[in-house]
Design a protein around this motif. Structure first.
Motif, PDB file in Angstrom:
ATOM      1  N   ALA A  60       5.127   3.483  -0.017  1.00  8.30           N
ATOM      2  CA  ALA A  60       4.335   2.507   0.607  1.00  8.30           C
ATOM      3  C   ALA A  60       4.779   2.583   2.115  1.00  8.30           C
ATOM      4  CB  ALA A  60       4.357   1.065   0.131  1.00  8.30           C
ATOM      5  N   VAL A  61       6.083   2.954   2.305  1.00  6.93           N
ATOM      6  CA  VAL A  61       6.545   3.010   3.639  1.00  6.93           C
ATOM      7  C   VAL A  61       6.795   4.569   4.235  1.00  6.93           C
ATOM      8  CG1 VAL A  61       7.671   0.968   3.602  1.00  6.93           C
ATOM      9  CG2 VAL A  61       8.987   2.742   2.773  1.00  6.93           C
ATOM     10  N   VAL A  62       6.805   5.512   3.243  1.00 14.15           N
ATOM     11  CA  VAL A  62       7.256   7.071   3.491  1.00 14.15           C
ATOM     12  C   VAL A  62       5.757   7.685   3.503  1.00 14.15           C
ATOM     13  CG1 VAL A  62       8.218   9.113   2.921  1.00 14.15           C
ATOM     14  CG2 VAL A  62       9.619   6.998   2.510  1.00 14.15           C
ATOM     15  N   GLU A  63       4.837   7.423   2.750  1.00 10.77           N
ATOM     16  CA  GLU A  63       3.309   7.833   2.691  1.00 10.77           C
ATOM     17  C   GLU A  63       2.611   6.824   2.479  1.00 10.77           C
ATOM     18  OE1 GLU A  63       3.615  12.227   0.645  1.00 10.77           O
ATOM     19  OE2 GLU A  63       4.554  10.744  -0.732  1.00 10.77           O
ATOM     20  N   PRO A  64       2.423   5.852   3.721  1.00 16.13           N
ATOM     21  CA  PRO A  64       1.345   4.754   3.592  1.00 16.13           C
ATOM     22  C   PRO A  64      -0.005   5.194   3.586  1.00 16.13           C
ATOM     23  CG  PRO A  64       2.154   5.251   5.787  1.00 16.13           C
ATOM     24  CD  PRO A  64       3.098   6.014   4.913  1.00 16.13           C
ATOM     25  N   LYS A  65      -0.906   4.606   2.761  1.00 10.06           N
ATOM     26  CA  LYS A  65      -2.073   4.985   2.787  1.00 10.06           C
ATOM     27  C   LYS A  65      -2.869   3.851   3.681  1.00 10.06           C
ATOM     28  CE  LYS A  65      -1.956   7.451  -1.191  1.00 10.06           C
ATOM     29  NZ  LYS A  65      -2.544   9.003  -0.874  1.00 10.06           N
ATOM     30  N   LEU A  66      -3.602   4.580   4.661  1.00  6.13           N
ATOM     31  CA  LEU A  66      -4.230   3.740   5.791  1.00  6.13           C
ATOM     32  C   LEU A  66      -5.511   3.935   5.910  1.00  6.13           C
ATOM     33  CD1 LEU A  66      -1.040   4.066   8.444  1.00  6.13           C
ATOM     34  CD2 LEU A  66      -1.607   2.249   6.818  1.00  6.13           C
ATOM     35  N   THR A  67      -6.053   4.239   4.876  1.00  8.22           N
ATOM     36  CA  THR A  67      -7.694   4.465   4.954  1.00  8.22           C
ATOM     37  C   THR A  67      -8.564   3.396   5.847  1.00  8.22           C
ATOM     38  OG1 THR A  67      -7.891   3.706   2.870  1.00  8.22           O
ATOM     39  CG2 THR A  67      -7.652   6.113   3.140  1.00  8.22           C
ATOM     40  N   TRP A  68      -7.885   2.247   5.520  1.00  3.04           N
ATOM     41  CA  TRP A  68      -8.766   1.196   6.094  1.00  3.04           C
ATOM     42  C   TRP A  68      -8.585   0.919   7.711  1.00  3.04           C
ATOM     43  CZ3 TRP A  68      -5.285  -1.640   9.172  1.00  3.04           C
ATOM     44  CH2 TRP A  68      -4.001  -1.417   9.007  1.00  3.04           C
ATOM     45  N   ALA A  69      -7.762   1.770   7.977  1.00  5.94           N
ATOM     46  CA  ALA A  69      -7.381   1.768   9.588  1.00  5.94           C
ATOM     47  C   ALA A  69      -8.266   2.724  10.279  1.00  5.94           C
ATOM     48  CB  ALA A  69      -5.983   1.833  10.017  1.00  5.94           C
TER      49      ALA A  69
ATOM     50  N   THR B 113      12.808  23.050  -7.610  1.00  4.47           N
ATOM     51  CA  THR B 113      11.301  23.388  -6.906  1.00  4.47           C
ATOM     52  C   THR B 113      10.803  22.092  -7.014  1.00  4.47           C
ATOM     53  OG1 THR B 113      11.521  25.641  -7.603  1.00  4.47           O
ATOM     54  CG2 THR B 113       9.284  24.686  -7.061  1.00  4.47           C
ATOM     55  N   GLY B 114      10.588  21.259  -8.009  1.00  3.90           N
ATOM     56  CA  GLY B 114       9.975  20.045  -7.916  1.00  3.90           C
ATOM     57  C   GLY B 114      10.634  19.068  -6.940  1.00  3.90           C
ATOM     58  N   LEU B 115      11.860  19.291  -6.955  1.00  5.68           N
ATOM     59  CA  LEU B 115      12.440  18.157  -5.894  1.00  5.68           C
ATOM     60  C   LEU B 115      11.962  18.400  -4.486  1.00  5.68           C
ATOM     61  CD1 LEU B 115      16.252  17.824  -7.456  1.00  5.68           C
ATOM     62  CD2 LEU B 115      14.080  16.561  -7.623  1.00  5.68           C
ATOM     63  N   GLY B 116      11.515  19.672  -4.170  1.00  5.30           N
ATOM     64  CA  GLY B 116      11.342  20.338  -2.837  1.00  5.30           C
ATOM     65  C   GLY B 116      10.194  19.535  -2.434  1.00  5.30           C
ATOM     66  N   THR B 117       9.171  19.058  -3.285  1.00  2.00           N
ATOM     67  CA  THR B 117       7.992  18.298  -2.794  1.00  2.00           C
ATOM     68  C   THR B 117       8.271  16.911  -2.311  1.00  2.00           C
ATOM     69  OG1 THR B 117       7.482  17.143  -5.121  1.00  2.00           O
ATOM     70  CG2 THR B 117       6.544  19.646  -4.603  1.00  2.00           C
ATOM     71  N   GLY B 118       9.559  16.274  -2.423  1.00  2.00           N
ATOM     72  CA  GLY B 118       9.977  14.967  -2.092  1.00  2.00           C
ATOM     73  C   GLY B 118      10.914  14.847  -1.034  1.00  2.00           C
ATOM     74  N   THR B 119      10.976  16.109  -0.200  1.00  4.12           N
ATOM     75  CA  THR B 119      12.034  15.929   0.656  1.00  4.12           C
ATOM     76  C   THR B 119      11.933  15.096   1.943  1.00  4.12           C
ATOM     77  OG1 THR B 119      10.821  17.857   1.760  1.00  4.12           O
ATOM     78  CG2 THR B 119      12.698  18.397   0.441  1.00  4.12           C
ATOM     79  N   MET B 120      10.765  14.447   2.145  1.00  6.69           N
ATOM     80  CA  MET B 120      10.314  13.519   3.167  1.00  6.69           C
ATOM     81  C   MET B 120      11.301  12.089   2.712  1.00  6.69           C
ATOM     82  SD  MET B 120       6.909  11.544   3.988  1.00  6.69           S
ATOM     83  CE  MET B 120       6.057  12.946   4.007  1.00  6.69           C
TER      84      MET B 120
END
Length: 386
Positions: free
Chosen positions: A332-341, A270-277
């Motif tokens: 950083a490349v799969v779930e990038p934080k782009l709040t600055w943009a 189940t926990g692995l299902g949160t990282g399928t991306m």
């Protein structure tokens, strides 16, 4: 002083994630990876061909239906548009470029272009999801949205002039599954827990494998990719709408049986299902790398023992790619934080959330609602596969 009083208002309780959706995501991404690993084994084993066709009948429709289900609350507010850009558009640019360069290096194909207009390999789903989700408000305003969605899919299936830009064939031919997901409600999915469907599911899958075994040497499996018109597959124009309708029925039947057998309780995966991306976007490098390294050239790989070994290796590999250590490395490349943009409105967590919306569904808490990898699939050796 209590936490509630210090905050000035009661703190909103966050319902727990529903294990069913994470379980479904993990099992589906395993099927995607296994299907990709079978591709180089095709045309040598009728059994592999049959299993491949059966899996490709429903694994992408299942992804897309749940994608639509979790897009019900998308209303194009700044916050949701920001998440759409950072969670779908930016990873598409990164991985489309990465796979093109990998093909040049590992595949020894220096002529392979780096372009964002013609998605390559498994990246096609990202622009498709972007378009589908962006048009969600339109579909939700229509009284009977399945009618125009089916009409567009049928028209696309007999329109070779659509071309390859952003894989528009797939965007339109898979559209009915996304729109169906928008129409689903929790009570619809709850009906899949019925004993009758769970009891019938094994027999349905067995029948599907038998039909696929019969059809394997007689049918062009590229119909399952939905990325070409009927004419491009050597069939008359009217075969496009006919196959669209026939495959729709088969896909929905097997998808319902698949979801009926997904565990509702928490399991070891189940926990692995949160990282399928991560599993989705990264496993293509392993499959392609194995192909380019010549691992599929060994004769034993094309025998029963080799086919089982390849299947297990693909399942284990994609499971490892969903683990927390891998996610930390590639976040950083799969779930990038782009709040600055983004503007302040797009950065505000509450932007785009209203009481009772789809994003307030307990099952969509965390990254589930905006996790594009839950809805991905693709194949080898080029952009056909889904």
């Amino acid at each position: 002083m209590s936490e509630n009083s210090s905050a000035g208002r009661p703190r909103e309780s966050v319902p727990a994630r529903e294990a069913f959706f994470d379980n479904a995501k993990f099992l589906a991404i395993v099927l995607v990876a296994v299907g990709h690993s079978w591709e180089p084994l095709q045309n040598g084993s009728r059994t592999v061909d049959a299993a491949y066709m059966a899996v490709y009948t429903f694994h992408m429709p299942a992804f897309i239906i749940v994608s639509g289900y979790f897009s019900r609350g998308f209303d194009a507010r700044p916050g949701r548009l920001g998440r759409l850009v950072s969670g779908v558009a930016v990873p598409y640019v990164v991985f489309e470029t990465g796979y093109a360069l990998f093909e040049r290096w590992a595949g020894d194909d220096p002529s392979n272009p780096v372009t964002l207009l013609d998605p390559w390999f498994l990246t096609w789903f990202l622009p498709a999801l972007f378009v589908w989700r962006l048009t969600t408000p339109l579909w939700r305003t229509l009284r009977a949205p399945m009618v125009p969605a089916l009409a567009l899919a049928a028209l696309a299936s007999m329109s070779p002039e659509l071309g390859d830009d952003l894989d528009l064939q797939r965007v339109l031919q898979f559209l009915p599954f996304f729109v169906l997901g928008l129409l689903l409600r929790p009570e619809h999915l709850a009906r899949l827990r019925g004993r009758r469907l769970r009891t019938a599911a094994p027999a349905v899958f067995a029948a599907a494998l038998l039909v696929a075994y019969w059809a394997a040497p007689r049918m062009n499996y590229e119909w399952f990719y939905h990325d070409n018109s009927a004419q491009e597959l050597g069939a008359p124009w009217w075969a496009g709408p006919a196959m669209t309708a026939g495959l729709l029925v088969c896909s929905l039947t097997l998808t319902a049986c698949f979801l009926a057998w997904v565990p509702r309780r928490r399991t070891w995966f189940t926990g692995l299902g949160t990282g399928t991306m991560y599993g989705y976007l990264l496993h293509g490098f392993l499959v392609k790398g194995a192909l380019y390294a010549g691992w599929y050239d060994h004769p034993w790989v094309h025998g029963p023992l080799g086919e089982v070994t390849v299947t297990l290796a693909a399942a284990v590999a994609v499971a490892l790619l969903c683990t927390p250590p891998v996610r930390r490395v590639f976040r950083a490349v799969v779930e990038p934080k782009l709040t600055w943009a983004f503007s302040r409105a797009a950065r505000t967590p509450a932007a785009g959330r209203t009481a009772g919306s789809a994003t307030d569904d307990p099952a969509s808490r965390g990254s589930t609602a905006d996790d594009p990898a839950f809805h991905h699939g693709s194949g080898l050796p080029r952009v056909h596969h889904g």
